[in-house]
Design a protein around this motif. Structure first.
Motif, PDB file in Angstrom:
ATOM      1  N   LYS A  72       0.847  -1.189   0.000  1.00 31.38           N
ATOM      2  CA  LYS A  72       0.000   0.000   0.000  1.00 31.38           C
ATOM      3  C   LYS A  72       0.885   1.243   0.000  1.00 31.38           C
ATOM      4  O   LYS A  72       2.007   1.227   0.516  1.00 31.38           O
ATOM      5  CB  LYS A  72      -0.882   0.014   1.243  1.00 31.38           C
ATOM      6  CG  LYS A  72      -1.876  -1.103   1.274  1.00 31.38           C
ATOM      7  CD  LYS A  72      -2.693  -1.010   2.539  1.00 31.38           C
ATOM      8  CE  LYS A  72      -3.613  -2.183   2.649  1.00 31.38           C
ATOM      9  NZ  LYS A  72      -4.339  -2.186   3.918  1.00 31.38           N
ATOM     10  N   ILE A  73       0.357   2.309  -0.542  1.00 34.68           N
ATOM     11  CA  ILE A  73       1.115   3.560  -0.594  1.00 34.68           C
ATOM     12  C   ILE A  73       1.366   4.085   0.816  1.00 34.68           C
ATOM     13  O   ILE A  73       2.432   4.625   1.098  1.00 34.68           O
ATOM     14  CB  ILE A  73       0.380   4.593  -1.463  1.00 34.68           C
ATOM     15  CG1 ILE A  73       0.416   4.136  -2.913  1.00 34.68           C
ATOM     16  CG2 ILE A  73       0.977   5.972  -1.323  1.00 34.68           C
ATOM     17  CD1 ILE A  73      -0.218   5.056  -3.897  1.00 34.68           C
ATOM     18  N   SER A  74       0.411   3.905   1.705  1.00 37.78           N
ATOM     19  CA  SER A  74       0.602   4.398   3.074  1.00 37.78           C
ATOM     20  C   SER A  74       1.772   3.691   3.760  1.00 37.78           C
ATOM     21  O   SER A  74       2.516   4.321   4.522  1.00 37.78           O
ATOM     22  CB  SER A  74      -0.684   4.208   3.885  1.00 37.78           C
ATOM     23  OG  SER A  74      -1.010   2.841   3.983  1.00 37.78           O
ATOM     24  N   GLU A  75       1.947   2.399   3.492  1.00 37.44           N
ATOM     25  CA  GLU A  75       3.068   1.673   4.088  1.00 37.44           C
ATOM     26  C   GLU A  75       4.401   2.176   3.533  1.00 37.44           C
ATOM     27  O   GLU A  75       5.390   2.295   4.258  1.00 37.44           O
ATOM     28  CB  GLU A  75       2.923   0.176   3.844  1.00 37.44           C
ATOM     29  CG  GLU A  75       1.750  -0.436   4.576  1.00 37.44           C
ATOM     30  CD  GLU A  75       1.529  -1.884   4.210  1.00 37.44           C
ATOM     31  OE1 GLU A  75       2.181  -2.386   3.279  1.00 37.44           O
ATOM     32  OE2 GLU A  75       0.686  -2.523   4.859  1.00 37.44           O
ATOM     33  N   LEU A  76       4.419   2.463   2.241  1.00 40.87           N
ATOM     34  CA  LEU A  76       5.648   2.982   1.641  1.00 40.87           C
ATOM     35  C   LEU A  76       5.957   4.400   2.122  1.00 40.87           C
ATOM     36  O   LEU A  76       7.126   4.782   2.233  1.00 40.87           O
ATOM     37  CB  LEU A  76       5.537   2.944   0.120  1.00 40.87           C
ATOM     38  CG  LEU A  76       5.494   1.551  -0.509  1.00 40.87           C
ATOM     39  CD1 LEU A  76       5.250   1.654  -1.997  1.00 40.87           C
ATOM     40  CD2 LEU A  76       6.776   0.799  -0.237  1.00 40.87           C
ATOM     41  N   MET A  77       4.926   5.175   2.407  1.00 38.53           N
ATOM     42  CA  MET A  77       5.154   6.541   2.872  1.00 38.53           C
ATOM     43  C   MET A  77       5.849   6.570   4.233  1.00 38.53           C
ATOM     44  O   MET A  77       6.693   7.433   4.478  1.00 38.53           O
ATOM     45  CB  MET A  77       3.835   7.320   2.930  1.00 38.53           C
ATOM     46  CG  MET A  77       3.249   7.624   1.565  1.00 38.53           C
ATOM     47  SD  MET A  77       4.399   8.399   0.424  1.00 38.53           S
ATOM     48  CE  MET A  77       4.743   9.929   1.246  1.00 38.53           C
ATOM     49  N   TRP A  78       5.511   5.605   5.114  1.00 38.95           N
ATOM     50  CA  TRP A  78       6.215   5.531   6.397  1.00 38.95           C
ATOM     51  C   TRP A  78       7.705   5.312   6.160  1.00 38.95           C
ATOM     52  O   TRP A  78       8.554   5.939   6.804  1.00 38.95           O
ATOM     53  CB  TRP A  78       5.671   4.404   7.269  1.00 38.95           C
ATOM     54  CG  TRP A  78       4.254   4.571   7.723  1.00 38.95           C
ATOM     55  CD1 TRP A  78       3.211   3.764   7.406  1.00 38.95           C
ATOM     56  CD2 TRP A  78       3.722   5.586   8.568  1.00 38.95           C
ATOM     57  NE1 TRP A  78       2.063   4.218   7.997  1.00 38.95           N
ATOM     58  CE2 TRP A  78       2.356   5.343   8.730  1.00 38.95           C
ATOM     59  CE3 TRP A  78       4.281   6.686   9.216  1.00 38.95           C
ATOM     60  CZ2 TRP A  78       1.523   6.151   9.490  1.00 38.95           C
ATOM     61  CZ3 TRP A  78       3.460   7.488   9.982  1.00 38.95           C
ATOM     62  CH2 TRP A  78       2.101   7.218  10.106  1.00 38.95           C
ATOM     63  N   LEU A  79       8.022   4.415   5.219  1.00 42.37           N
ATOM     64  CA  LEU A  79       9.419   4.121   4.911  1.00 42.37           C
ATOM     65  C   LEU A  79      10.114   5.340   4.307  1.00 42.37           C
ATOM     66  O   LEU A  79      11.234   5.687   4.700  1.00 42.37           O
ATOM     67  CB  LEU A  79       9.514   2.927   3.951  1.00 42.37           C
ATOM     68  CG  LEU A  79      10.907   2.559   3.467  1.00 42.37           C
ATOM     69  CD1 LEU A  79      11.763   2.067   4.617  1.00 42.37           C
ATOM     70  CD2 LEU A  79      10.830   1.526   2.369  1.00 42.37           C
ATOM     71  N   PHE A  80       9.463   6.015   3.360  1.00 43.75           N
ATOM     72  CA  PHE A  80      10.091   7.173   2.715  1.00 43.75           C
ATOM     73  C   PHE A  80      10.356   8.303   3.710  1.00 43.75           C
ATOM     74  O   PHE A  80      11.388   8.971   3.638  1.00 43.75           O
ATOM     75  CB  PHE A  80       9.231   7.683   1.558  1.00 43.75           C
ATOM     76  CG  PHE A  80       9.174   6.741   0.388  1.00 43.75           C
ATOM     77  CD1 PHE A  80      10.253   5.958   0.037  1.00 43.75           C
ATOM     78  CD2 PHE A  80       8.022   6.646  -0.372  1.00 43.75           C
ATOM     79  CE1 PHE A  80      10.200   5.088  -1.037  1.00 43.75           C
ATOM     80  CE2 PHE A  80       7.959   5.784  -1.457  1.00 43.75           C
ATOM     81  CZ  PHE A  80       9.052   5.009  -1.784  1.00 43.75           C
TER      82      PHE A  80
END
Length: 176
Positions: free
Chosen positions: A31-39
């Motif tokens: 999910k994009i939200s999961e990737l946003m935490w990483l970024f």
């Protein structure tokens, strides 16, 4: 130079431990939200390496908060949708009713990407019919819906995962 290298190694270890659930899957499957935490955490780590004059703990606190938020979102998603965590595959029950699904047995193999051949050279492939949980009678009834009464007229027929038939007829109906 030594401070930057030590910070890089330390921050890489923290990011790897904190976001290890993202590593085994492709980014397009997340999910994009999961990737946003990483970024956001990577951005904070980059700032910590670029500015070695600022104490490291000022960067570790926001990174720890981001990792904690990521872990909580994973936990929340597991509680919210337990049905997605089950290992099951479904196939269409019939071509006329695409909404109905038939659940595979766990020991059955998944379909190939290109489709599953059900008829080859005018003969039914009973093994593939078994894989989708159907019988030869069902296949004959489906062919009758499209105006084909004799299976021997069909040279090749496949069904894809959405339930669409693709067929090739014999050139001369008298060959049968």
């Amino acid at each position: 130079m030594g401070t930057a290298v030590a910070r890089i190694i330390f921050l890489l270890i923290i990011l790897w431990v904190g976001f290890r659930n993202l590593m085994p899957e492709k980014p397009s499957d997340r999910k994009i939200s999961e990737l946003m935490w990483l970024f956001m955490a990577v951005g904070m780590s980059l700032a910590a390496v670029i500015h070695p004059d600022i104490p490291l703990f000022l960067f570790l606190i926001p990174i720890a908060v981001l990792i904690l938020c990521f872990r909580c979102s994973l936990l929340f998603n597991k509680w919210r949708r337990p049905s997605e965590n089950r290992i099951s595959q479904s196939v269409p029950a019939s071509l006329s009713d695409a909404g109905a699904k038939l659940v595979h047995e766990p020991f059955r193999q998944p379909w190939p990407q290109m489709g599953l051949p059900l008829i080859e050279d005018g003969k039914c492939r009973l093994d593939n019919l078994f894989k989708i949980g159907r019988t030869q009678l069902w296949l004959k009834q489906e062919l009758r819906k499209y105006g084909y009464r004799d299976i021997r007229l069909v040279k090749y027929l496949t069904i894809d995962q959405t339930g669409n038939f693709f067929m090739d007829l014999t050139r001369d109906p008298h060959e049968v």
